[in-house]
Structures are given as C-alpha cells and as structure tokens.
Design a protein around this motif. Structure first.
Motif, PDB file in Angstrom:
ATOM      1  N   VAL A 297     -49.935 -26.832  36.405  1.00 17.36           N
ATOM      2  CA  VAL A 297     -49.788 -27.819  35.408  1.00 17.36           C
ATOM      3  C   VAL A 297     -51.130 -28.065  34.216  1.00 17.36           C
ATOM      4  CG1 VAL A 297     -49.155 -30.555  34.592  1.00 17.36           C
ATOM      5  CG2 VAL A 297     -47.980 -29.295  36.899  1.00 17.36           C
ATOM      6  N   GLU A 298     -51.108 -27.486  33.195  1.00 17.27           N
ATOM      7  CA  GLU A 298     -51.900 -27.810  32.114  1.00 17.27           C
ATOM      8  C   GLU A 298     -52.582 -29.625  31.932  1.00 17.27           C
ATOM      9  OE1 GLU A 298     -55.076 -26.843  29.950  1.00 17.27           O
ATOM     10  OE2 GLU A 298     -53.325 -24.833  30.377  1.00 17.27           O
ATOM     11  N   ASP A 299     -51.604 -30.299  32.669  1.00 14.17           N
ATOM     12  CA  ASP A 299     -51.593 -31.472  31.541  1.00 14.17           C
ATOM     13  C   ASP A 299     -51.211 -32.637  32.545  1.00 14.17           C
ATOM     14  OD1 ASP A 299     -52.457 -34.636  31.026  1.00 14.17           O
ATOM     15  OD2 ASP A 299     -52.785 -33.951  28.630  1.00 14.17           O
ATOM     16  N   LEU A 300     -51.699 -33.562  32.949  1.00 10.08           N
ATOM     17  CA  LEU A 300     -50.664 -34.309  34.264  1.00 10.08           C
ATOM     18  C   LEU A 300     -49.897 -34.712  34.090  1.00 10.08           C
ATOM     19  CD1 LEU A 300     -53.382 -34.551  37.573  1.00 10.08           C
ATOM     20  CD2 LEU A 300     -51.316 -33.292  37.469  1.00 10.08           C
ATOM     21  N   ARG A 301     -50.231 -35.482  32.497  1.00 10.08           N
ATOM     22  CA  ARG A 301     -49.498 -36.438  32.079  1.00 10.08           C
ATOM     23  C   ARG A 301     -48.292 -36.052  31.582  1.00 10.08           C
ATOM     24  NH1 ARG A 301     -53.011 -38.209  27.170  1.00 10.08           N
ATOM     25  NH2 ARG A 301     -53.091 -35.898  27.389  1.00 10.08           N
ATOM     26  N   LEU A 302     -48.144 -34.901  31.147  1.00 16.70           N
ATOM     27  CA  LEU A 302     -46.850 -33.761  31.239  1.00 16.70           C
ATOM     28  C   LEU A 302     -45.979 -33.114  32.281  1.00 16.70           C
ATOM     29  CD1 LEU A 302     -48.142 -31.656  28.171  1.00 16.70           C
ATOM     30  CD2 LEU A 302     -48.353 -34.082  28.058  1.00 16.70           C
ATOM     31  N   CYS A 303     -46.239 -34.074  33.330  1.00 20.79           N
ATOM     32  CA  CYS A 303     -45.367 -33.763  33.902  1.00 20.79           C
ATOM     33  C   CYS A 303     -44.957 -35.252  35.675  1.00 20.79           C
ATOM     34  CB  CYS A 303     -46.181 -33.084  34.873  1.00 20.79           C
ATOM     35  SG  CYS A 303     -47.248 -33.543  36.250  1.00 20.79           S
ATOM     36  N   THR A 304     -43.826 -35.296  35.843  1.00 17.88           N
ATOM     37  CA  THR A 304     -43.584 -35.798  37.194  1.00 17.88           C
ATOM     38  C   THR A 304     -43.574 -34.834  38.162  1.00 17.88           C
ATOM     39  OG1 THR A 304     -42.076 -37.359  37.753  1.00 17.88           O
ATOM     40  CG2 THR A 304     -40.825 -35.587  36.829  1.00 17.88           C
ATOM     41  N   VAL A 305     -43.412 -35.910  39.042  1.00 18.00           N
ATOM     42  CA  VAL A 305     -43.375 -35.293  40.565  1.00 18.00           C
ATOM     43  C   VAL A 305     -42.232 -36.186  41.347  1.00 18.00           C
ATOM     44  CG1 VAL A 305     -45.057 -36.353  41.979  1.00 18.00           C
ATOM     45  CG2 VAL A 305     -44.697 -35.197  43.199  1.00 18.00           C
ATOM     46  N   LYS A 306     -41.034 -35.025  42.501  1.00 13.26           N
ATOM     47  CA  LYS A 306     -39.930 -35.871  42.745  1.00 13.26           C
ATOM     48  C   LYS A 306     -40.364 -35.463  44.535  1.00 13.26           C
ATOM     49  CE  LYS A 306     -36.636 -32.989  40.227  1.00 13.26           C
ATOM     50  NZ  LYS A 306     -35.514 -33.090  39.641  1.00 13.26           N
ATOM     51  N   HIS A 307     -39.383 -35.555  45.414  1.00 13.89           N
ATOM     52  CA  HIS A 307     -39.143 -35.170  46.591  1.00 13.89           C
ATOM     53  C   HIS A 307     -38.091 -34.004  46.465  1.00 13.89           C
ATOM     54  CE1 HIS A 307     -40.891 -39.084  47.918  1.00 13.89           C
ATOM     55  NE2 HIS A 307     -41.223 -38.291  49.156  1.00 13.89           N
ATOM     56  N   CYS A 308     -37.543 -32.997  47.577  1.00 13.56           N
ATOM     57  CA  CYS A 308     -36.867 -31.926  47.666  1.00 13.56           C
ATOM     58  C   CYS A 308     -36.296 -31.842  48.926  1.00 13.56           C
ATOM     59  CB  CYS A 308     -37.179 -30.516  46.792  1.00 13.56           C
ATOM     60  SG  CYS A 308     -37.625 -30.680  45.318  1.00 13.56           S
ATOM     61  N   GLU A 309     -34.693 -32.344  48.796  1.00 12.84           N
ATOM     62  CA  GLU A 309     -33.707 -32.599  49.564  1.00 12.84           C
ATOM     63  C   GLU A 309     -33.289 -31.556  50.188  1.00 12.84           C
ATOM     64  OE1 GLU A 309     -35.140 -33.615  52.039  1.00 12.84           O
ATOM     65  OE2 GLU A 309     -37.060 -35.122  51.299  1.00 12.84           O
ATOM     66  N   ASP A 310     -32.491 -30.858  48.994  1.00  8.26           N
ATOM     67  CA  ASP A 310     -31.839 -30.353  48.841  1.00  8.26           C
ATOM     68  C   ASP A 310     -31.916 -28.796  49.448  1.00  8.26           C
ATOM     69  OD1 ASP A 310     -33.523 -29.901  46.829  1.00  8.26           O
ATOM     70  OD2 ASP A 310     -31.116 -29.744  44.819  1.00  8.26           O
ATOM     71  N   ILE A 311     -33.201 -28.680  49.506  1.00 12.47           N
ATOM     72  CA  ILE A 311     -33.099 -26.860  49.642  1.00 12.47           C
ATOM     73  C   ILE A 311     -33.463 -26.715  51.329  1.00 12.47           C
ATOM     74  CG2 ILE A 311     -34.115 -26.236  48.133  1.00 12.47           C
ATOM     75  CD1 ILE A 311     -36.839 -26.372  49.187  1.00 12.47           C
ATOM     76  N   GLU A 312     -33.171 -25.387  52.493  1.00 16.83           N
ATOM     77  CA  GLU A 312     -33.446 -25.721  53.868  1.00 16.83           C
ATOM     78  C   GLU A 312     -34.411 -25.628  54.124  1.00 16.83           C
ATOM     79  OE1 GLU A 312     -32.054 -21.857  55.004  1.00 16.83           O
ATOM     80  OE2 GLU A 312     -30.137 -21.984  54.127  1.00 16.83           O
ATOM     81  N   ARG A 313     -35.567 -25.503  53.076  1.00 18.80           N
ATOM     82  CA  ARG A 313     -37.054 -25.820  53.668  1.00 18.80           C
ATOM     83  C   ARG A 313     -37.484 -26.829  53.752  1.00 18.80           C
ATOM     84  NH1 ARG A 313     -41.885 -21.642  53.293  1.00 18.80           N
ATOM     85  NH2 ARG A 313     -40.271 -19.647  53.747  1.00 18.80           N
ATOM     86  N   ARG A 314     -37.790 -27.174  54.473  1.00 23.95           N
ATOM     87  CA  ARG A 314     -38.001 -29.027  55.474  1.00 23.95           C
ATOM     88  C   ARG A 314     -39.984 -29.190  54.240  1.00 23.95           C
ATOM     89  NH1 ARG A 314     -40.402 -29.022  60.814  1.00 23.95           N
ATOM     90  NH2 ARG A 314     -41.176 -27.485  60.696  1.00 23.95           N
ATOM     91  N   PHE A 315     -40.230 -30.357  54.040  1.00 22.68           N
ATOM     92  CA  PHE A 315     -41.501 -31.119  54.092  1.00 22.68           C
ATOM     93  C   PHE A 315     -41.716 -30.536  52.571  1.00 22.68           C
ATOM     94  CE2 PHE A 315     -42.408 -30.060  57.801  1.00 22.68           C
ATOM     95  CZ  PHE A 315     -42.319 -30.975  58.627  1.00 22.68           C
ATOM     96  N   CYS A 316     -40.790 -30.467  51.235  1.00 19.62           N
ATOM     97  CA  CYS A 316     -40.850 -29.939  49.909  1.00 19.62           C
ATOM     98  C   CYS A 316     -41.046 -31.376  49.119  1.00 19.62           C
ATOM     99  CB  CYS A 316     -40.027 -28.608  49.853  1.00 19.62           C
ATOM    100  SG  CYS A 316     -39.499 -26.802  51.260  1.00 19.62           S
ATOM    101  N   PHE A 317     -41.164 -30.418  47.785  1.00 21.78           N
ATOM    102  CA  PHE A 317     -41.617 -31.423  46.665  1.00 21.78           C
ATOM    103  C   PHE A 317     -41.849 -30.810  45.495  1.00 21.78           C
ATOM    104  CE2 PHE A 317     -45.707 -31.119  48.086  1.00 21.78           C
ATOM    105  CZ  PHE A 317     -46.849 -30.911  47.255  1.00 21.78           C
ATOM    106  N   GLU A 318     -41.634 -31.278  44.228  1.00 21.25           N
ATOM    107  CA  GLU A 318     -41.393 -30.000  43.278  1.00 21.25           C
ATOM    108  C   GLU A 318     -41.967 -31.102  41.639  1.00 21.25           C
ATOM    109  OE1 GLU A 318     -38.238 -27.886  40.838  1.00 21.25           O
ATOM    110  OE2 GLU A 318     -37.205 -29.919  41.045  1.00 21.25           O
ATOM    111  N   VAL A 319     -42.856 -30.038  41.209  1.00 21.45           N
ATOM    112  CA  VAL A 319     -43.836 -31.131  40.309  1.00 21.45           C
ATOM    113  C   VAL A 319     -43.051 -30.631  38.667  1.00 21.45           C
ATOM    114  CG1 VAL A 319     -46.212 -30.605  39.108  1.00 21.45           C
ATOM    115  CG2 VAL A 319     -45.540 -30.980  41.792  1.00 21.45           C
ATOM    116  N   VAL A 320     -43.208 -31.413  38.472  1.00 19.13           N
ATOM    117  CA  VAL A 320     -41.892 -30.511  37.408  1.00 19.13           C
ATOM    118  C   VAL A 320     -42.780 -31.311  35.975  1.00 19.13           C
ATOM    119  CG1 VAL A 320     -39.326 -31.127  35.892  1.00 19.13           C
ATOM    120  CG2 VAL A 320     -40.084 -31.079  39.092  1.00 19.13           C
ATOM    121  N   SER A 321     -42.327 -29.954  34.894  1.00 19.55           N
ATOM    122  CA  SER A 321     -43.117 -30.537  33.860  1.00 19.55           C
ATOM    123  C   SER A 321     -42.180 -30.233  32.278  1.00 19.55           C
ATOM    124  CB  SER A 321     -44.072 -29.798  33.154  1.00 19.55           C
ATOM    125  OG  SER A 321     -43.966 -28.174  33.035  1.00 19.55           O
TER     126      SER A 321
END
Length: 761
Positions: A297-321
């Motif tokens: 992420v080039e600039d953190l102001r341009l992104c958001t972060v959220k939990h991911c519970e819809d995939i098989e792996r545990r403890f996942c989260f997603e950084v979205v820009s």
C-alpha cells in the motif's frame, strides 16, 4: 704482489713451469665449480626471498583488510593499521644478496692461445730436429719457423702467466667483497627492524594493558549473557505467539513488523511467508533482509482493513485499496487482531500527519515582517531543498524556544506558529489541541502551506502579543534550566489564561451564538441599504468595496458605543476605554475578520489572543466569516491558519455559500484542494440550488471540476467500503498532492482560468 707462476720459468718453459701451470689450472677449475654452485644457491635464495616478500605483502594486505572491516571498532582498526605500517616499513629495507661470478674469461682465452702456441712450438721443434744436414734450404726454413714460433710462444706464455697471477690475486678481494656486502645488508635490515619495534614497544605495552581490561570486560559480558540465557530459558513458552505490539511513535519509523502469509495474485493463489512492516505510512514486505521492500500500500490513507471469514484458512484479514487488495494470514487470532489494529491506527495517524504537511514549504517564499530574509532568498532556499527545521529556524526568534529560550528547538506549535524545545512541547501537548497543536520539525512531514504559516508568524511576533505585559507585571520568564512545574505554570498563564496579553477592551459584547457585534438598528440599516443597492446582488467577488465601507461604519459606531457603556465600567477601565475610543480599536472578532481578508497573520494571531471567535459571523455582511474573507482575499496560508485554529470549513453565509463555494467561484484551485482535504461538504447547495461542482462546470474550470469529481468518487467509494473504508486511491492522491504543491509553489499556474475570464469580460 705475490706471483703464483714465475715469469722467468715461463720463458724457460721448464717442467717446473708446466707443473705450476697444471696446479694453477686445476685450482681455477675447482674455484669455478665452487662459484657456480654458490651462484646457483644465491639464485635459489633470491627466489625464496622474493616468495617471502610476496607472502609478507599478502599478509600485510590481509591485516589492512581486517582493519578496514573492523572500522566500527576503533581500537582494533588503529592497532592493526599500526602493525601493518611497521611491517611494511621493515619489508622496504629487505635487500637481496647477489653472488658475483669471478671474471675468468680472459684467463680461459689466454689458456686457449697458450695451448695452441705450445703445440705449434712443439711441432716446430720436431720438424727442426728431423731436417737433414745436407738440405740447406730446409734447414734454414725449419730454423726460421722455430725462431718465430718460440718468439710467439714466449709472448703468449707471458700473457697467460699474467692472467693467471691476476686471477689468483683478484679472487680474494671479490669473494670477500661479496660476502661483506651480504653481511651489511643483513645488518641494515635487522638494525632497522630493531629500531622500528623499539618505537612500537610503548604502544604494544599500552595495548597489552588494554587487552587485559578487555579480557575482564569480556568475562563479565559472558557472565551477563549466561545469566540472561538462563533467565529466558526459565520463561513459559507454552504459548507460541510472538509478542508483537504496534507503536506509531517508534523512533525508527516502523510501527509494527513480523511474519505474515501472503496470498499471491497468480492463478494458483499460492501462500508465501514474508516479513511485513508498517513504516512511512506504507505497508511493505520483503523476502530477505537485503531485498528492497515491496510496497503493498503506497499510502495508508487510501486503504482499509477488514477480517476475512469466507475462506478456508484461519486468522486471515484483507488490506484493500482502490486499485488492489492483499489477502494476509497471521499465525494466531491474537496476532491478527494486533495487525488489524496497527493498520487502522496507522491510517488514522497518516490522516492526521498528512493534514499538516503541505503548510511549511510555502512560508519562506512569503516571509512576514519579522522574517530575517527577503522573499527572493527564501524562494532560493526552498528550491535548494532545505529541511523544515532550517527554514523555520531562520525566522526571527525561532532559533530558541519561544517559552524558555533553549537554543535549537526541534518542535513547533502549528496553530500558534512558534518553535519549542522538547520539554515545552510536552507541556503544550498537555494543554489540548484547541490551545496548541504540536509537530516535530525533524520527524514529521510538512506541507508547503504549513511551512508558510510558520514563516509568517514566528516566536518574536507571537511573544510581542502573548508576553506584552510580562515586564510590566514583573513576571519572570522561565529559563532552560527552570523546573518543569515553573515552565508549565508560565505556559498555562500565557496561552490558556492569557494573563500577559495587553488589555484589549471589547467595544461591544458578543451574543452567545457568535453573531455580529453590530447593534440591531445598525444591522437593519445595513440590510435596507443593501436591499436598495444593486451591488449586493452581484457576484461575491464584487464585495470588496462594500466590505471596507461596512467595516468603516462599524468602527465608527463601535467607537461611539464606548461612551454609553463607560458608566458601567471601573474608573481604570474608563480611562482605557477613552484611549481605545480615540484610536478606534476594533472588536477582536472584527479585527480577525478584516485581517483575514488582508492576509495579515500577525493581526489575526493578535485578534485570537484577545479572545476573537474564529468562526465570528458578520451579520452586516451576509453572515460572512473570517474563513470566507480569507477565500475572498485569495490567501491559501490564511485559510490554513484559520483551519488550524478551529475554523468551520462548512459554515455558510446568507446565500448558502460556504468557503468551498466561494473558492470555486473565484477559481482558487489551491483553496478548493485544501477544503476538500479538510472535509468540506461538496454536496451543499446555495440559495440558487448550485453545489460547488455545478459552479465549477459553469465556469469551465477543468482543474476544480477534476478535483470535485475525484473527491465525490472517493466519497462514494468510502461509503461502499463500510465502517473501515477510507477515501482516496493512488490517482486521487497524486492529483491532490500535485495541486497542493502547485498552489504553494507556483500559484500563478492555477490562475489561468481567472485570467482568461477577465480577458473575455
């Protein structure tokens, strides 16, 4: 000279002579063999010496390489370099002995001639003996040949004997001369080595003493490390979670770092373990320590972060820009929560810090009256890329702390426009951001507008306002060595209670809602006059003359009001009131209002110090505020100053137009950019039902249309992202950054639409 072979015997060619010749010739042959052997041994020794010198040089180069490698350890580096230099100097005195071969060439040539003529003489003697007596002719011929041969033999034999005797005599001196040269070479070499090591002796002795101390220290460190090792071993490792905490104020700029699994964007969606870190408002990762970090992420102001519970792996989260998303996996739920919190906190910090960056670089191009440098010099320094610290500290008084006088302050209050030492900055932070907003001059990033704001004010300007009565009241200003309690009490009295600000009599009391200080009948008079005047219905840019006339009327009325109110004031205040009346002193709110239009930051700071409401409303002039006046005045830094001091970016006048509307109408692209960044409502419509975007479209101002559309697009993107959504993609950020820099450094480039409009009209 002693002769080995006698010359007289040579003439006789006696058996004694021949025996002496054989003896000498045998001796010379043996001497030649000995010398040849010695020369071969010398050559071998020279070759070995060269190999030794080469190995010695390699050894010394190795010492120097080790010294350079140990550059961080001064003791090791200096010692090794000194030893290497001494050994090199010793090697320079190493010379080679060369065994000279005895010159026996002349002897050998003479021997060949002697043997040849001896044989000829022997043949002549035999032939002379064989000739018959009755053959007179042959007798004479044989006699003549024998005589000539004997004469030649004697001459050659004498030369041969001479060479033989000279050789026997010369060999003594040549051999001894070579050996003496060899011994002197060794003497010089070892004597020089002795001298060099004698000079090195005291240093080696001192080094030995240091090594003894180092050995003691090393033993102590070993015991400490063993104790620490034992302590760590005793800890409970039942939980394998890595202890990770985030720190947004970390000295190295790294908010948080650790291993995460990252899902690749290829077709196979493979997961790879990488070392991630949050630093410089960016999320980056690397495979190896020496690899250049890859920016997620080039600039953190341009992104958001959220939990991911819809995939098989545990403890996942997603950084979205706006342009991409990155799926990450932590090793545990605890670590996942820590990373999500770290990213969210970094996003908030990035917004707070980036909001203050663009202010500084602009300030020195437009220095205040208190500045030490003309504008051209400041612009020159700006182009040279001076740091924020250098630019701000060259303003009058800024080279020392505004409150205690400590030299070389590294912190600043951006809403007051002053520089502070680290202790005073901590006290300012404790006052709250509504009194002082503290930033670092070295650790934080500074925008051009904020730099200009700092350069327009400065310690001297602010102290003339906030310390006007210090000497008169007999208050002692804290020194750098003063106790923190003393400094804190002084700073609170100075900025919170404003005890040292010169008495400024309020000419008209302000209503609680912050409305104008103008009385009602005056207000009605203004409304009636404005209704009769067609000028008030014109474009807001035509208000300049009306503003001045209205302000003059207000000033006259307010001055006249003092006499009416003086009956309710103490005697001392009556005297002060009369002075203010004679000078027609303005109400602080009106002073702030007028100074905002005139781009006079020192007067604005003075008005705020005297209690002016930053959102003061002038009912007599369409409920305009100081921020709207700053827009009309065309100053970006004035708008920044008011916003830093709490101005409402969404306050609207009687026509429903806020600062963003006015900036759009006037084509002030830099101000539009600033207001959008500070949360201006771009959907608000004026009394004609027009929002800023429709105004910009009508004015055909492509720059502002672009900014407004981008802002609107990112606002919609934020709403669609939900709670954690943050506005802005990379293109949005780049464009806003370009406009901010241009508005501060090259404002003339943004006035092209206004110029074209004026030419058309």
């Amino acid at each position: 000279m002693k002769m080995t072979v006698d010359f007289e015997e040579c003439l006789k060619d006696s058996p004694r002579f021949r025996a002496a010749l054989e003896e000498v010739e045998g001796d010379v042959t043996e001497l030649e063999l000995k010398l040849d052997k010695l020369v071969k041994l010398c050559i071998a020794m020279i070759d070995t010496g060269k190999a030794f010198c080469a190995a010695n040089n390699q050894f010394m180069n190795g010492i120097r390489d080790l010294a350079q490698y140990s550059s961080k350890d001064v003791l090791v580096e200096n010692s090794l370099m000194k030893f290497s230099e001494t050994l090199q100097e010793m090697a320079n005195y190493h010379t080679f002995f060369s065994a000279n071969k005895l010159d026996i060439k002349k002897f050998k040539d003479a021997k060949k001639q002697f043997e040849k003529v001896s044989e000829e003489k022997e043949n002549a003697l035999v032939k002379n003996a064989q000739v018959q007596r009755n053959k007179q002719h042959e007798v004479e011929e044989a006699t003549n040949i024998l005589t000539a041969t004997r004469k030649c033999f004697r001459h050659i034999a004498l030369d041969y004997v001479l060479q033989m005797n000279v050789l026997q005599s010369k060999r003594r001196s040549e051999i001894l001369k070579s050996m003496l040269s060899f011994m002197y070479a060794h003497l010089t070499f070892f004597h020089q080595g002795y001298d060099l090591f004698s000079e090195l002796g005291p240093y080696m002795k001192d080094l030995g003493a240091q090594l003894d101390r180092l050995a003691v220290d090393a033993a102590k460190e070993k015991r400490d490390m063993e104790q620490k090792h034992s302590t760590i071993q005793q800890k409970d490792f039942s939980s394998d979670d890595t202890k990770l905490e985030y720190n947004v104020d970390a000295a190295n700029g790294i908010v948080m770092e650790g291993y995460l699994f990252k899902r690749a964007s290829n077709a196979f969606k493979t997961w790879n373990r990488r070392w991630f870190s949050i630093q410089n408002n960016q999320l980056v990762y690397q495979k190896k320590f020496k690899d250049n970090p890859t920016v997620v992420v080039e600039d953190l102001r341009l992104c958001t972060v959220k939990h991911c519970e819809d995939i098989e792996r545990r403890f996942c989260f997603e950084v979205v820009s706006p342009t991409k998303s990155c799926m990450l996996q932590a090793d545990s739920e605890k670590l996942r929560q820590a990373w999500i919190k770290a990213v969210q906190t970094s996003i908030a910090t990035a917004y707070r810090e980036k909001g203050d960056e663009s202010e500084k670089q602009e300030k020195k191009c437009f220095p205040s009256a208190g500045s030490l440098e003309p504008g051209s010099e400041c612009k020159e320094k700006l182009l040279k890329g001076e740091s924020a610290l250098q630019r701000v500290q060259c303003i009058a008084g800024n080279a020392s702390c505004c409150d205690c006088g400590l030299a070389d302050p590294r912190w600043a209050s951006i809403n007051l426009g002053i520089t502070l030492c680290i202790e005073c900055s901590g006290i300012h932070r404790s006052l709250g951001v509504h009194f002082s907003k503290v930033r670092s001059l070295t650790l934080d990033t500074w925008e051009p507008e904020l730099l200009k704001l700092m350069c327009e004010l400065g310690n001297d300007v602010i102290n003339r306002i906030y310390e006007a009565k210090v000497e008169k009241m007999g208050v002692k200003k804290p020194q750098p060595s003063s106790q923190r309690q003393e400094k804190e009490a002084y700073i609170r009295a100075k900025y919170v209670e404003r005890k040292f600000v010169a008495r400024h009599l309020a000419l008209v009391s302000l209503p609680e809602d912050g409305a104008s200080a103008v009385p009602q009948h005056q207000e009605e008079k203004r409304h009636s006059s404005s209704e009769r005047s067609p000028q008030t219905d014109k474009h807001v840019r035509s208000n300049d003359s009306g503003i001045q006339q209205s302000a003059d009327d207000s000033r006259e009325h307010l001055a006249a009001t003092i006499s009416a109110n003086s009956l309710y004031e103490p005697e001392g205040e009556k005297q002060e009131a009369s002075v203010l009346c004679s000078s027609k002193q303005l109400d602080p709110g009106l002073q702030l209002y007028r100074a905002a239009y005139k781009k006079n930051l020192p007067d604005m700071a003075e008005a705020l110090a005297h209690g002016a409401e930053v959102n003061w409303v002038n009912i007599a002039e369409n409920k305009s505020t100081p921020l709207i006046q700053a827009v009309l005045g065309g100053s970006l830094v004035t708008c920044e100053f008011l916003l830093q001091n709490g101005a409402n970016v969404n306050h609207r006048d009687v026509k429903g137009r806020g600062p963003l509307h006015h900036a759009t109408v006037l084509g002030h692209t830099g101000q539009v950019c600033l207001f959008l960044k500070r949360g201006a409502n771009q959907h608000a419509t004026d009394e004609e039902g027009k929002d800023p975007l429709s105004i910009a479209v009508e004015a055909a101002n492509a720059d502002i249309v672009t900014l407004l559309r981008l802002a609107r697009m990112n606002e919609e993107m934020r709403e669609s992202e939900g709670l954690y959504g943050q506005p802005g993609d990379e293109i949005y950020q780049d464009i806003f950054r370009d406009f901010s820099q241009m508005a501060s450094n090259n404002p003339e480039k943004l006035n092209r639409f206004q110029q074209s409009d004026s030419q058309k009209s």
